[in-house]
Design a protein around this motif. Sequence first.
Motif, PDB file in Angstrom:
ATOM      1  N   ARG A  55       0.812  -1.214   0.000  1.00 31.60           N
ATOM      2  CA  ARG A  55       0.000   0.000   0.000  1.00 31.60           C
ATOM      3  C   ARG A  55       0.848   1.269   0.000  1.00 31.60           C
ATOM      4  NH1 ARG A  55      -2.514   0.107   4.757  1.00 31.60           N
ATOM      5  NH2 ARG A  55      -1.882  -1.941   5.544  1.00 31.60           N
ATOM      6  N   GLU A  56       2.094   1.150   0.442  1.00 33.14           N
ATOM      7  CA  GLU A  56       2.986   2.310   0.485  1.00 33.14           C
ATOM      8  C   GLU A  56       4.120   2.180  -0.535  1.00 33.14           C
ATOM      9  OE1 GLU A  56       4.268   2.613   4.526  1.00 33.14           O
ATOM     10  OE2 GLU A  56       2.283   3.183   5.276  1.00 33.14           O
ATOM     11  N   ALA A  57       3.919   1.363  -1.555  1.00 32.37           N
ATOM     12  CA  ALA A  57       4.968   1.090  -2.536  1.00 32.37           C
ATOM     13  C   ALA A  57       5.414   2.347  -3.270  1.00 32.37           C
ATOM     14  CB  ALA A  57       4.480   0.045  -3.539  1.00 32.37           C
ATOM     15  N   THR A  58       6.719   2.538  -3.361  1.00 37.39           N
ATOM     16  CA  THR A  58       7.309   3.630  -4.124  1.00 37.39           C
ATOM     17  C   THR A  58       8.597   3.125  -4.757  1.00 37.39           C
ATOM     18  OG1 THR A  58       8.658   4.441  -2.271  1.00 37.39           O
ATOM     19  CG2 THR A  58       6.440   5.369  -2.500  1.00 37.39           C
ATOM     20  N   TYR A  59       9.177   3.933  -5.590  1.00 38.10           N
ATOM     21  CA  TYR A  59      10.468   3.579  -6.200  1.00 38.10           C
ATOM     22  C   TYR A  59      11.520   3.351  -5.131  1.00 38.10           C
ATOM     23  CZ  TYR A  59      14.783   4.068  -8.901  1.00 38.10           C
ATOM     24  OH  TYR A  59      16.022   3.859  -9.463  1.00 38.10           O
ATOM     25  N   GLU A  60      11.511   4.181  -4.103  1.00 36.61           N
ATOM     26  CA  GLU A  60      12.512   4.063  -3.038  1.00 36.61           C
ATOM     27  C   GLU A  60      12.335   2.797  -2.213  1.00 36.61           C
ATOM     28  OE1 GLU A  60      11.652   8.464  -1.949  1.00 36.61           O
ATOM     29  OE2 GLU A  60      13.538   7.925  -0.984  1.00 36.61           O
ATOM     30  N   SER A  61      11.102   2.336  -2.038  1.00 39.26           N
ATOM     31  CA  SER A  61      10.852   1.161  -1.193  1.00 39.26           C
ATOM     32  C   SER A  61      10.687  -0.123  -1.994  1.00 39.26           C
ATOM     33  CB  SER A  61       9.589   1.391  -0.352  1.00 39.26           C
ATOM     34  OG  SER A  61       8.425   1.413  -1.181  1.00 39.26           O
ATOM     35  N   ARG A  62      10.990  -0.072  -3.294  1.00 38.73           N
ATOM     36  CA  ARG A  62      10.696  -1.196  -4.190  1.00 38.73           C
ATOM     37  C   ARG A  62      11.322  -2.519  -3.741  1.00 38.73           C
ATOM     38  NH1 ARG A  62      14.620   1.903  -6.052  1.00 38.73           N
ATOM     39  NH2 ARG A  62      16.444   1.070  -7.157  1.00 38.73           N
ATOM     40  N   SER A  63      12.479  -2.461  -3.071  1.00 40.47           N
ATOM     41  CA  SER A  63      13.139  -3.706  -2.648  1.00 40.47           C
ATOM     42  C   SER A  63      12.362  -4.413  -1.548  1.00 40.47           C
ATOM     43  CB  SER A  63      14.570  -3.414  -2.173  1.00 40.47           C
ATOM     44  OG  SER A  63      14.562  -2.529  -1.062  1.00 40.47           O
ATOM     45  N   ASN A  64      11.465  -3.714  -0.885  1.00 40.40           N
ATOM     46  CA  ASN A  64      10.675  -4.306   0.201  1.00 40.40           C
ATOM     47  C   ASN A  64       9.269  -4.707  -0.240  1.00 40.40           C
ATOM     48  OD1 ASN A  64      12.768  -3.844   2.112  1.00 40.40           O
ATOM     49  ND2 ASN A  64      12.099  -1.708   2.326  1.00 40.40           N
TER      50      ASN A  64
END
Length: 221
Positions: A55-64
């Motif tokens: 739900r909080e997916a972004t380019y910065e958090s993509r690895s998670n």
Amino acid sequence: MSEPTSEQFSLFKDSIARRLLDQPGMNTSSESSDLDDFSSYLASESWPSLPQSVREATYESRSNVPDSETISLDSTSTSFDDTLISYGLAADTDEAHKFLRKSLADYIEQACAPPPIWKSTRATECEICERTVPLTYHHLIPRSTHTKVLKKGWHPEYMLNSVAWLCRQCHSAVHHVAGNEDLARYFHTVELLLEREDIQKWRRYASKQRFGVRWSQRPPS
């Protein structure tokens, strides 16, 4: 239940809408508002049960962010499955889940996409005075500050080459009102620049100037 509001939710809802339009049982002649209502309902029913990292997916958090095929759908609202089945868009729960996984794959791809190549975002009007004149690009995070920006953690690395398209006069005005470190730390978007009173005053003045006429580049006091 109130509908969630976030950029990620909007991306998810649009992914569902596109998948709905691909379904042979979907009435594509319906009003766009009907499609919006239907996709909003389906998205609202499934969104709360998705992992927070999705739900909080972004380019910065993509690895998670997990792959859509590994996300558990066991806690998905039965209303989502029942609605697709009752509308003839899925034969059973398995097909409903397959639809949802495809929508999730589309959503994750968009949410985790890299930001645009900044120089390709060129505008036709100055982003401050809004005049259609020859433009230059202003590094919103000045190059001389990049090492310090990363060391201090002021901004993520992907933002370092972000630019604003400004006319030469507005470009000069921006560098007149603040030093490079302040620009990098506090005024790294056009929106933040426009919150400054001195830039607002300059904007009102510059927007009235005719291109090609000699005029002062000093912001009005």
